[in-house]
Every structure is written in structure tokens, then in C-alpha cells.
Design a protein around this motif. Structure first.
Motif, short mmCIF file in Angstrom:
data_model
loop_
_atom_site.label_atom_id
_atom_site.label_comp_id
_atom_site.label_asym_id
_atom_site.label_seq_id
_atom_site.Cartn_x
_atom_site.Cartn_y
_atom_site.Cartn_z
N ARG A 104 0.84 -1.20 0.00
CA ARG A 104 0.00 0.00 0.00
C ARG A 104 0.87 1.25 0.00
NH1 ARG A 104 -5.19 1.40 0.67
NH2 ARG A 104 -5.70 3.30 1.83
N GLU A 105 1.93 1.23 0.80
CA GLU A 105 2.87 2.36 0.85
C GLU A 105 3.63 2.48 -0.47
OE1 GLU A 105 3.41 4.52 3.28
OE2 GLU A 105 2.24 3.66 4.92
N VAL A 106 4.03 1.34 -1.02
CA VAL A 106 4.79 1.35 -2.27
C VAL A 106 3.96 1.95 -3.40
CG1 VAL A 106 5.86 -0.10 -4.04
CG2 VAL A 106 6.20 -0.64 -1.63
N VAL A 107 2.73 1.46 -3.55
CA VAL A 107 1.89 1.91 -4.66
C VAL A 107 1.56 3.39 -4.52
CG1 VAL A 107 -0.38 1.65 -5.72
CG2 VAL A 107 0.96 -0.38 -5.14
N ALA A 108 1.27 3.84 -3.30
CA ALA A 108 0.96 5.25 -3.09
C ALA A 108 2.11 6.15 -3.51
CB ALA A 108 0.60 5.49 -1.63
N SER A 109 3.35 5.71 -3.27
CA SER A 109 4.52 6.48 -3.66
C SER A 109 4.80 6.35 -5.15
CB SER A 109 5.73 6.01 -2.84
OG SER A 109 6.89 6.72 -3.20
N TYR A 110 4.66 5.15 -5.69
CA TYR A 110 4.99 4.87 -7.09
C TYR A 110 4.16 5.72 -8.04
CZ TYR A 110 5.98 1.93 -11.22
OH TYR A 110 6.37 1.47 -12.47
N ILE A 208 -3.67 7.55 3.10
CA ILE A 208 -3.41 7.07 1.75
C ILE A 208 -4.73 6.87 1.03
CG2 ILE A 208 -2.52 5.15 0.37
CD1 ILE A 208 -0.35 4.75 2.43
N GLU A 209 -4.85 7.49 -0.12
CA GLU A 209 -6.03 7.29 -0.96
C GLU A 209 -5.56 6.76 -2.30
OE1 GLU A 209 -8.51 10.71 -1.26
OE2 GLU A 209 -8.68 10.98 0.91
N LEU A 210 -6.14 5.64 -2.73
CA LEU A 210 -5.74 5.01 -3.97
C LEU A 210 -6.92 4.87 -4.92
CD1 LEU A 210 -3.55 2.08 -2.54
CD2 LEU A 210 -2.74 4.24 -3.50
N SER A 211 -6.63 4.91 -6.20
CA SER A 211 -7.67 4.63 -7.18
C SER A 211 -8.04 3.15 -7.11
CB SER A 211 -7.16 4.96 -8.58
OG SER A 211 -6.14 4.06 -8.95
N GLU A 212 -9.13 2.80 -7.75
CA GLU A 212 -9.56 1.40 -7.76
C GLU A 212 -8.49 0.51 -8.40
OE1 GLU A 212 -13.23 -1.31 -9.61
OE2 GLU A 212 -13.47 0.86 -9.35
N ALA A 213 -7.89 0.99 -9.49
CA ALA A 213 -6.86 0.21 -10.17
C ALA A 213 -5.62 0.04 -9.29
CB ALA A 213 -6.47 0.87 -11.49
N ALA A 214 -5.22 1.11 -8.60
CA ALA A 214 -4.06 1.03 -7.71
C ALA A 214 -4.33 0.09 -6.54
CB ALA A 214 -3.67 2.42 -7.22
N GLN A 215 -5.54 0.14 -5.99
CA GLN A 215 -5.89 -0.75 -4.89
C GLN A 215 -5.89 -2.21 -5.35
OE1 GLN A 215 -6.39 0.08 -1.56
NE2 GLN A 215 -6.27 -2.16 -1.38
N ALA A 216 -6.26 -2.45 -6.59
CA ALA A 216 -6.23 -3.81 -7.12
C ALA A 216 -4.80 -4.35 -7.14
CB ALA A 216 -6.84 -3.85 -8.51
N VAL A 217 -3.83 -3.49 -7.45
CA VAL A 217 -2.43 -3.89 -7.41
C VAL A 217 -2.02 -4.24 -5.99
CG1 VAL A 217 -0.06 -3.08 -7.74
CG2 VAL A 217 -1.80 -2.58 -9.47
N VAL A 218 -2.41 -3.42 -5.03
CA VAL A 218 -2.11 -3.71 -3.62
C VAL A 218 -2.67 -5.06 -3.22
CG1 VAL A 218 -2.52 -2.98 -1.24
CG2 VAL A 218 -1.99 -1.27 -2.99
N ASP A 219 -3.93 -5.30 -3.58
CA ASP A 219 -4.59 -6.56 -3.21
C ASP A 219 -3.87 -7.76 -3.81
OD1 ASP A 219 -6.44 -5.01 -1.87
OD2 ASP A 219 -7.97 -5.13 -3.44
N ALA A 220 -3.41 -7.61 -5.05
CA ALA A 220 -2.71 -8.72 -5.71
C ALA A 220 -1.36 -9.02 -5.05
CB ALA A 220 -2.51 -8.40 -7.18
#
Length: 236
Positions: A104-110, A208-220
């Protein structure tokens, strides 16, 4: 050091480079990765033009003498740069460590530097595969969680130095602000924060607020992170 992006790997490189006995290499497989995949990363053409795109030549250099014949050589690698066609036989000849971070932290920064992201872009699946491969070969690599590390950097660095059989240096905890000649040519796109740093900063709470697509990456990626997190180095 096998990491994913946005995972204190550059700050860690700063710490090792600040030792008087250590050379560093910044993502030496990046040019090959971009040239082979065709992915559109910030500064893509510059990275390819500046780097070595033949992975075999990169490996030959990485398994040869350290730059300047330094006694210690910190190689900063991204596990997603290990594309399927790259032979792994050379990796067992290194002392390997995995550096992980909550996805979650990685994707939010990326996504601040590159809006498009897929699960394999952050390397956690590949880190699990590399861990299992190295463990099967006889030496399971230490796993360092960046969140734990930032709460106790000295203890983690001392533990890592003990494992490597080298002396800890206080110089690893503080370094001068600014760029380094060893930074990859992509540094202007990714290293703004670390170039302003002078040491490791303890993590603080943040929304941290993520788009639906970004959250899908976190979940995977979450199951891969959980697997490695359970194996992480624990220090007193």
C-alpha cells in the motif's frame, strides 16, 4: 540488496556508500529491463542510452572485481528487473538480502512518478520466488521490512553487518545531502526526496487514498508481502 521500487533502497544505498570501504551500483539491470520490455518509464530513452542493455555483460561486471577494488560492494537491484529469460546462476555467488515494504505504501509512492502500475512492477511476487530459490540453494536471504528498519535502523544495520562478517560503521546512519555521481541517470525522476535527506527518517502516520486500479495492485501483492513479512529479520 533485492528490492522493489519506492522502498528506501536508495537511502540504503546512501548508507552503504557513506562507508569508507564500500562501492555501490545503482540498478545495473534497469537499461536491459526497459529495452526488453518496451515499458514507458520516466527518462526511458536516457536510461537505455546511458546503460548496458546486454544482461550478460551486466552480470559479468557484477560478478567481477568491485569498482575501485573496494572491500565491500553494495549492489542495488530491483527484483522485477530479473526478467524470465535472465539466468539466475550468478546470484547464488552473492550475499543476498531482500528489502520489502507494505505494498500500500509502495503503490501510493509509485503512482506519484508513474501513473500506470501493474502488480509485477513492484517486484513482490519476484521477491518471493527469489527467496524460495535461494533458500532451496542453501542460504535463505535475510528479509528486511522497511517499516521495521526505519524504526530501528542502527540495530538492523548492525545485524546485517554481523551476518556479512564486516564491521558496522556509524557513517551508515548519516550522509551528506545532495546527489551522487553513482546515482542512476533516472535520479531526477525518482530521487528528489532522498537527495534532500541526511539520514533515515522514522515513519509517521499518513492518509493514503488510492484509485480502484491502484488498490487492485495492492490486493494482488498483499499475499506475497505477508509471506515475506512473516520471515523478516527481527532485531532487539
Amino acid at each position: 540488496m533485492w528490492s522493489g521500487p519506492r522502498n528506501i533502497s536508495t537511502a540504503m544505498m546512501r548508507a552503504w556508500e557513506n562507508r569508507e570501504d564500500c562501492a555501490v551500483s545503482d540498478e545495473p539491470l534497469y537499461a536491459h529491463y526497459l529495452a526488453d520490455t518496451g515499458l514507458d518509464h520516466p527518462g526511458r530513452d536516457e536510461v537505455i542510452a546511458d546503460g548496458e542493455t546486454d544482461w550478460r555483460k551486466v552480470v559479468d561486471a557484477l560478478t567481477g572485481p568491485a569498482p575501485g577494488d573496494a572491500p565491500v560492494w553494495y549492489q542495488k537491484h530491483m527484483t522485477h528487473h530479473l526478467l524470465p529469460h535472465i539466468d539466475h546462476g550468478w546470484i547464488g555467488g552473492l550475499r543476498n538480502v531482500l528489502l520489502i515494504r507494505d505494498p500500500r505504501e509502495v503503490v501510493a509512492s509509485y503512482v506519484k512518478s508513474r501513473a500506470e502500475i501493474a502488480a509485477d512492477d513492484i517486484g513482490l511476487r519476484q521477491q518471493v520466488e527469489l527467496y524460495e530459490e535461494l533458500a532451496a540453494g542453501g542460504e535463505a536471504p535475510p528479509v528486511i521490512d522497511s517499516g521495521d528498519f526505519l524504526r530501528a535502523p542502527e540495530a538492523h544495520l548492525r545485524g546485517l553487518c554481523d551476518w556479512l562478517g564486516i564491521d558496522f560503521s556509524e557513517r551508515m546512519l548519516r550522509w551528506p545531502k545532495g546527489p551522487r555521481r553513482s546515482d542512476g541517470i533516472w535520479a531526477p525522476h525518482w530521487y528528489a526526496h532522498v537527495r534532500e535527506s541526511t539520514g533515515f527518517e522514522a515513519p509517521g502516520p499518513r492518509a493514503i487514498e488510492l484509485s480502484e486500479a491502484a488498490q487492485a495492485v495492492v490486493d494482488a501483492c498483499q499475499p506475497h508481502y505477508a509471506r515475506l513479512h512473516a520471515l523478516r529479520l527481527r532485531v532487539a
